[in-house]
Scaffold this motif. Structure first.
Motif, PDB file in Angstrom:
ATOM      1  N   GLN A  75       0.826  -1.201   0.000  1.00 32.11           N
ATOM      2  CA  GLN A  75       0.000   0.000   0.000  1.00 32.11           C
ATOM      3  C   GLN A  75       0.865   1.258   0.000  1.00 32.11           C
ATOM      4  OE1 GLN A  75      -2.217  -0.798   3.529  1.00 32.11           O
ATOM      5  NE2 GLN A  75      -3.881  -1.876   2.476  1.00 32.11           N
ATOM      6  N   ASP A  76       1.973   1.242   0.748  1.00 37.41           N
ATOM      7  CA  ASP A  76       2.838   2.419   0.797  1.00 37.41           C
ATOM      8  C   ASP A  76       3.532   2.633  -0.543  1.00 37.41           C
ATOM      9  OD1 ASP A  76       3.859   4.616   2.211  1.00 37.41           O
ATOM     10  OD2 ASP A  76       5.725   3.551   2.630  1.00 37.41           O
ATOM     11  N   ALA A  77       3.905   1.540  -1.211  1.00 37.80           N
ATOM     12  CA  ALA A  77       4.531   1.681  -2.533  1.00 37.80           C
ATOM     13  C   ALA A  77       3.544   2.288  -3.536  1.00 37.80           C
ATOM     14  CB  ALA A  77       5.021   0.319  -3.021  1.00 37.80           C
ATOM     15  N   VAL A  78       2.298   1.835  -3.489  1.00 41.80           N
ATOM     16  CA  VAL A  78       1.278   2.401  -4.383  1.00 41.80           C
ATOM     17  C   VAL A  78       1.068   3.880  -4.064  1.00 41.80           C
ATOM     18  CG1 VAL A  78      -1.141   2.258  -5.079  1.00 41.80           C
ATOM     19  CG2 VAL A  78       0.153   0.165  -4.685  1.00 41.80           C
ATOM     20  N   THR A  96       8.925   8.586 -14.627  1.00 39.83           N
ATOM     21  CA  THR A  96       8.369   7.711 -13.587  1.00 39.83           C
ATOM     22  C   THR A  96       8.737   6.246 -13.777  1.00 39.83           C
ATOM     23  OG1 THR A  96       6.303   7.396 -14.841  1.00 39.83           O
ATOM     24  CG2 THR A  96       6.392   9.236 -13.277  1.00 39.83           C
ATOM     25  N   ARG A  97       9.304   5.882 -14.916  1.00 37.94           N
ATOM     26  CA  ARG A  97       9.567   4.471 -15.180  1.00 37.94           C
ATOM     27  C   ARG A  97      10.554   3.880 -14.167  1.00 37.94           C
ATOM     28  NH1 ARG A  97       8.157   1.710 -19.443  1.00 37.94           N
ATOM     29  NH2 ARG A  97       7.701   3.624 -20.586  1.00 37.94           N
ATOM     30  N   ALA A  98      11.613   4.639 -13.838  1.00 39.05           N
ATOM     31  CA  ALA A  98      12.590   4.128 -12.872  1.00 39.05           C
ATOM     32  C   ALA A  98      11.957   3.980 -11.488  1.00 39.05           C
ATOM     33  CB  ALA A  98      13.806   5.063 -12.805  1.00 39.05           C
ATOM     34  N   LEU A  99      11.117   4.960 -11.082  1.00 44.30           N
ATOM     35  CA  LEU A  99      10.437   4.866  -9.793  1.00 44.30           C
ATOM     36  C   LEU A  99       9.515   3.660  -9.740  1.00 44.30           C
ATOM     37  CD1 LEU A  99       9.603   6.089  -7.049  1.00 44.30           C
ATOM     38  CD2 LEU A  99       7.870   7.406  -8.293  1.00 44.30           C
ATOM     39  N   ALA A 148       8.133  -1.622  -7.799  1.00 47.55           N
ATOM     40  CA  ALA A 148       7.591  -2.940  -8.149  1.00 47.55           C
ATOM     41  C   ALA A 148       8.550  -4.053  -7.727  1.00 47.55           C
ATOM     42  CB  ALA A 148       7.317  -3.011  -9.658  1.00 47.55           C
ATOM     43  N   LYS A 149       9.855  -3.838  -7.925  1.00 46.11           N
ATOM     44  CA  LYS A 149      10.834  -4.856  -7.514  1.00 46.11           C
ATOM     45  C   LYS A 149      10.832  -5.035  -6.001  1.00 46.11           C
ATOM     46  CE  LYS A 149      15.759  -5.986  -7.816  1.00 46.11           C
ATOM     47  NZ  LYS A 149      17.084  -5.541  -8.304  1.00 46.11           N
ATOM     48  N   ALA A 150      10.717  -3.945  -5.254  1.00 44.63           N
ATOM     49  CA  ALA A 150      10.742  -4.031  -3.791  1.00 44.63           C
ATOM     50  C   ALA A 150       9.530  -4.767  -3.241  1.00 44.63           C
ATOM     51  CB  ALA A 150      10.812  -2.624  -3.191  1.00 44.63           C
ATOM     52  N   THR A 151       8.408  -4.708  -3.948  1.00 47.43           N
ATOM     53  CA  THR A 151       7.184  -5.352  -3.464  1.00 47.43           C
ATOM     54  C   THR A 151       6.894  -6.686  -4.144  1.00 47.43           C
ATOM     55  OG1 THR A 151       5.915  -4.030  -5.084  1.00 47.43           O
ATOM     56  CG2 THR A 151       6.110  -3.168  -2.834  1.00 47.43           C
ATOM     57  N   GLY A 152       7.754  -7.110  -5.068  1.00 49.24           N
ATOM     58  CA  GLY A 152       7.526  -8.377  -5.735  1.00 49.24           C
ATOM     59  C   GLY A 152       6.378  -8.349  -6.728  1.00 49.24           C
TER      60      GLY A 152
END
Length: 518
Positions: A379-382, A397-400, A405-409
């Motif tokens: 939820q925090d990543a979103v 925004t692509r790098a962000l 996405a990688k950090a949250t799987g």
């Protein structure tokens, strides 16, 4: 004997012609569940010779319609989550002394355990073989086990879906349509999980082994029944065989042991907890233990003079009052511009984090609470991705999106869809996207007549969803009582949030097109 064989041949002919027009959507039809497993046309059946020896009618192959083939896989890996994992089918592997491989049930009569020849271990790890032992010691017929093992080794088991308490797959038998097989295992109670987490927190080496896909015996024997025992596995199959287990269920159990070989977290998911929630719970427990240990440690004495002694020496002199606190700023300030440096941190990411930290600090200062303190990692990543201006994946925004996405799987596509839901309704909008639920009678039941009164067709209900019969517009009722609109290409089931939530279902469709277009 000839008359009996003619009846069998005629019945097989009728079944063959009827099955020729079955569609793949009929794979779980009641007829399949009641059809006899010992098909007279199955390879190796003694009735096949009687049938071919009679004057059965000859069919022209050019006049027989082709039987539709079943899909290569009936699993849905796109629906996977922390509590649902789908694994692709295993490739066939060489068998050492498998069973006869016949899907018929002519020899499904009870046998003693002395009938089964010795076979080498199926799994490669001690915990995978413990699963196999629970299967074999709880089975009633060793010959069914041998046929199930042969099915597993020959790759008859389709993709496997694992959820808490359930293993599900389709297993190919002698029929064109596979059987639906599931194996249930009791999930652990909350008290059992508390004991497991306490034991794991006391053994950091066991956690490291789990992350390396190893199951330490000390963790499996910590007083919590992780591994099943004889009789704990409860199989169920759509075939008519009443054996415990039938060969199809045995094949699924054998393949599940191979899953456990590769990843012991599959066993923990079967018992009720996913990998990510377990690791998060362990991290919180370790942090709490470290904080308690730091509090219990007495601080070292520091050199100096006690304040009371200094004040006593001043006599009756009064100290000036403390100044009033500064007023709360009306809004958080913008962070400074961070220069880019070779080998240094990404200035874009620094700016994003600094801006977010300033906004959270301002909210905490003005309201006394952190608005994102209770959010999960996902939820925090979103929330972070949604806070960035613009829509969709742009160059900036692509790098962000990729790093979050990688950090949250998750994938960047999943993150982009979740960002659209967050921008539509915040955390409630994200819940509407990801969590179907069954609303009580009332607002949901009154929505369909309101849509019909607005000259809209009858929407199809499912849980808290109302879907247009053309499959391109959908309404979802949130737990906050608002209706959220979604759009998709007809038949694609690729739903994206659209519009603004509204208390009125018709109002939520505003902007998606005129009633005639819907």
């Amino acid at each position: 004997m000839r008359g009996r064989t003619s009846e069998v041949g005629a019945r097989d002919l009728r079944e063959f012609l009827a099955g020729a027009f079955q569609l793949p959507a009929d794979l779980n039809s009641p007829a399949e569940e009641t059809a006899p497993d010992n098909d007279l046309s199955a390879p190796g059946s003694s009735h096949t010779e009687d049938f071919t020896s009679t004057a059965a009618p000859t069919l022209d192959p050019d006049l027989i319609p082709a039987i539709p083939q079943a899909p290569t896989s009936m699993a849905s890996p796109s629906r996977d989550s922390d509590l649902r994992r789908t694994f692709p089918a295993f490739a066939p592997r060489p068998s050492e002394g498998d069973g006869d491989g016949n899907d018929g049930s002519a020899d499904d009569a009870p046998h003693t355990h002395q009938d089964a020849p010795h076979a080498p271990q199926f799994a490669e790890t001690w915990w995978g073989n413990a699963w196999v032992t629970a299967l074999e010691e709880g089975a009633l017929d060793p010959k069914r086990l041998l046929r199930g093992r042969s099915y597993a080794e020959k790759g008859h088991v389709d993709a496997i879906t694992v959820t808490p308490g359930l293993v599900l797959a389709y297993v190919k038998g002698s029929r064109a349509r596979p059987y639906r097989v599931q194996v249930r295992l009791r999930t652990l109670a909350d008290a059992d999980w508390e004991r497991f987490l306490d034991a794991a927190a006391d053994r950091p080496g066991d956690i490291a082994a789990l992350l390396d896909k190893e199951m330490p015996k000390s963790l499996a024997e910590c007083g919590v029944p992780l591994l099943p025992g004889p009789g704990d596995l409860a199989p169920q199959c759509s075939c008519p065989d009443s054996g415990h287990p039938c060969k199809h269920a045995a094949a699924l159990c054998y393949q599940t042991a191979r899953l456990l070989d590769a990843d012991p977290f599959v066993l923990l998911l079967l018992r009720g907890r996913g990998e990510r929630p377990l690791l998060d719970a362990l991290s919180r427990r370790n942090a709490a233990r470290a904080a308690r240990a730091a509090q219990e440690q007495e601080p070292a004495p520091l050199p100096g003079v006690r304040a009371t002694d200094v004040l006593a020496a001043q006599g009756e002199r009064r100290l000036p009052p403390l100044p009033l606190p500064l007023p709360i700023p009306p809004h958080p300030e913008q962070p400074p511009v961070y220069p880019a440096a070779p080998g240094g941190p990404d200035p874009f990411a620094l700016d994003q984090l600094a801006t977010d930290a300033a906004a959270r600090a301002h909210a905490l200062l003005s309201t006394g609470r952190d608005p994102v303190g209770d959010l999960t990692l996902w939820q925090d990543a979103v929330r972070l991705a949604a806070a960035r201006p613009g829509s969709g994946l742009t160059v900036t925004t692509r790098a962000l999106y990729a790093s979050l996405a990688k950090a949250t799987g998750r994938s960047t596509g999943e993150l982009a869809r979740a960002v659209a839901a967050w921008r539509q309704g915040g955390i409630e909008g994200l819940a509407v996207l990801e969590e179907p639920w069954d609303p009580p009678a009332g607002r949901f039941d009154r929505a369909r007549p309101l849509l019909l009164a607005a000259d809209l067709p009858a929407f199809r209900p499912w849980h808290n969803h109302l879907t247009h019969p053309h499959g391109h517009v959908q309404l979802r009722l949130g737990r906050d009582g608002l209706w959220y609109a979604y759009e998709s290409e007809p038949g694609d089931e690729d739903w994206w949030p659209r519009g603004t939530p509204d208390l009125d279902p018709v109002g939520a469709l505003t902007g998606l097109g005129a009633p005639g277009d819907l």
